[in-house]
Design an enzyme around this catalytic site. Structure first.
Site, short mmCIF file in Angstrom:
data_model
loop_
_atom_site.label_atom_id
_atom_site.label_comp_id
_atom_site.label_asym_id
_atom_site.label_seq_id
_atom_site.Cartn_x
_atom_site.Cartn_y
_atom_site.Cartn_z
N ARG A 10 12.12 -8.37 2.05
CA ARG A 10 12.28 -6.93 1.75
C ARG A 10 13.62 -6.43 2.27
O ARG A 10 14.02 -6.73 3.37
CB ARG A 10 11.13 -6.18 2.42
CG ARG A 10 11.19 -4.68 2.22
CD ARG A 10 9.85 -4.04 2.44
NE ARG A 10 9.51 -3.88 3.84
CZ ARG A 10 8.43 -3.19 4.24
NH1 ARG A 10 7.60 -2.67 3.35
NH2 ARG A 10 8.17 -3.09 5.52
N ARG A 15 14.48 -3.92 7.58
CA ARG A 15 13.86 -3.08 8.60
C ARG A 15 13.77 -3.90 9.89
O ARG A 15 13.42 -5.08 9.84
CB ARG A 15 12.44 -2.70 8.15
CG ARG A 15 12.27 -1.23 7.91
CD ARG A 15 10.94 -0.94 7.28
NE ARG A 15 9.81 -1.06 8.21
CZ ARG A 15 8.58 -0.67 7.91
NH1 ARG A 15 8.31 -0.14 6.73
NH2 ARG A 15 7.61 -0.79 8.78
N ARG A 49 -5.33 3.74 12.48
CA ARG A 49 -5.10 2.31 12.72
C ARG A 49 -6.00 1.78 13.82
O ARG A 49 -5.94 0.58 14.11
CB ARG A 49 -3.65 2.09 13.12
CG ARG A 49 -2.73 1.74 11.94
CD ARG A 49 -1.33 1.76 12.47
NE ARG A 49 -0.39 0.85 11.93
CZ ARG A 49 0.54 1.16 11.02
NH1 ARG A 49 0.55 2.31 10.45
NH2 ARG A 49 1.45 0.28 10.69
N LYS A 57 0.82 -1.21 0.00
CA LYS A 57 0.00 0.00 0.00
C LYS A 57 0.86 1.27 0.00
O LYS A 57 0.47 2.27 -0.57
CB LYS A 57 -1.00 0.00 1.16
CG LYS A 57 -0.38 0.12 2.53
CD LYS A 57 -1.49 0.16 3.56
CE LYS A 57 -1.02 0.22 5.00
NZ LYS A 57 0.34 -0.07 5.33
N ARG A 64 2.73 -7.66 14.07
CA ARG A 64 2.18 -6.54 13.28
C ARG A 64 0.93 -6.99 12.52
O ARG A 64 -0.05 -6.25 12.41
CB ARG A 64 3.23 -6.01 12.31
CG ARG A 64 4.34 -5.21 13.01
CD ARG A 64 5.52 -4.99 12.09
NE ARG A 64 5.24 -4.05 11.02
CZ ARG A 64 5.92 -4.01 9.87
NH1 ARG A 64 6.90 -4.86 9.64
NH2 ARG A 64 5.61 -3.13 8.94
P1 AMP Z 1 4.41 1.29 8.81
O1 AMP Z 1 5.55 1.87 8.05
O2 AMP Z 1 3.08 1.86 8.45
O3 AMP Z 1 4.43 -0.22 8.80
O4 AMP Z 1 4.63 1.71 10.35
C1 AMP Z 1 5.80 1.35 11.05
C2 AMP Z 1 5.63 1.62 12.53
O5 AMP Z 1 5.39 3.02 12.75
C3 AMP Z 1 4.45 0.93 13.22
O6 AMP Z 1 4.75 -0.41 13.57
C4 AMP Z 1 4.25 1.82 14.43
O7 AMP Z 1 5.26 1.62 15.40
C5 AMP Z 1 4.47 3.21 13.83
N1 AMP Z 1 3.22 3.77 13.28
C6 AMP Z 1 2.95 4.05 11.96
N2 AMP Z 1 1.71 4.53 11.81
C7 AMP Z 1 1.15 4.57 13.05
C8 AMP Z 1 -0.12 4.93 13.57
N3 AMP Z 1 -1.12 5.35 12.76
N4 AMP Z 1 -0.34 4.82 14.91
C9 AMP Z 1 0.63 4.40 15.73
N5 AMP Z 1 1.84 4.00 15.31
C10 AMP Z 1 2.12 4.08 13.99
#
Ligand code: AMP
Length: 220
Positions: free
Chosen positions: A130, A162, A89, A16, A173
């Protein structure tokens, strides 16, 4: 003209983020990716970065208040549209977002959620393969490998995984995503504002399908 708002949903590894980026390039709408924004704060060693680092490392959600204030700051930028990637989220964040729309956007009637659907097996497989470069490029060891193993094709940087793409963290996750997204997707479905796309196709094909759907809704 109402501002266009597209909110991407999909498990980690659904692609996404890539689709949100392609859509932003095509439309000129601003992308608000909370994960990217948090990672940039951590890299720049800001106060916020130091506050959130432990959550990202553990694959846990950052507290809602910190997240909402980051979103508010970005939503105040000038743009004809916004693309959300990774926010909201949970139920609290959905409420925060709807409140921010009322406060900042005011006139928007063009809000849609877009779900990039992939199975957990596919998501796990993609995330495990990845690899990233500090310059921002993303590789997949099977579908999009670098020319020389472990090294970025463009800048020569050393590729890395990552922290939160480690198998143990991925499982957590995915669990969090399913628990919290069900309610959010349900909300947008009931509003008649949910677009669902099959994410297990080539990147270009998914992008084309997204553009077709948005055209049919007269958003682009
Ligand atoms: P992502 O890149 O979207 O997979 O996000 C990586 C990490 O950033 C997540 O595992 C959270 O620790 C933090 N994070 C990203 N978006 C949010 C959100 N909307 N609310 C809380 N934590 C977030």
């Amino acid at each position: 003209m109402p501002k266009k708002i597209i909110i991407f949903f999909g498990p980690p590894g659904s692609g996404k983020g890539t689709q949100a980026e392609l859509l932003a390039k095509k439309t000129g709408w601003k992308k608000i990716s909370t994960g990217d924004l948090f990672r940039a704060e951590i890299a720049a060693k800001t106060v916020l970065g130091q506050q959130v680092e432990k959550y990202l490392k553990a694959g846990k959600l950052v507290p809602d208040k910190l997240t909402a204030s980051l979103v508010e700051k970005n939503l105040r930028q000038k743009a004809s549209g916004f693309i959300f990637d990774g926010f909201p989220r949970n139920r609290r964040q959905l409420k925060d977002l709807l409140d921010l729309f009322k406060k900042i956007i005011k006139t928007s009637e063009a809000i849609y959620a877009l779900e990039v659907a992939v199975s957990d097996g596919e998501a796990r497989e993609r995330l495990g393969q990845r690899r990233l470069c500090a310059c921002g490029l993303v590789y997949h060891l099977v579908y999009n490998p670098p020319i020389s193993a472990g090294v970025c094709d463009i800048c020569g940087g050393k590729l890395f995984m990552r922290n939160d793409d480690q198998p143990k963290v991925i499982a957590g996750r995915l669990k969090i995503y399913h628990r919290q997204s069900a309610l959010l997707l349900d909300y947008w479905r009931k509003q008649g504002r949910l677009i669902k796309i099959d994410g297990e196709q080539a990147i270009k094909k998914i992008h084309e399908e997204i553009m077709e759907k948005l055209k049919s809704l007269k958003l682009v």
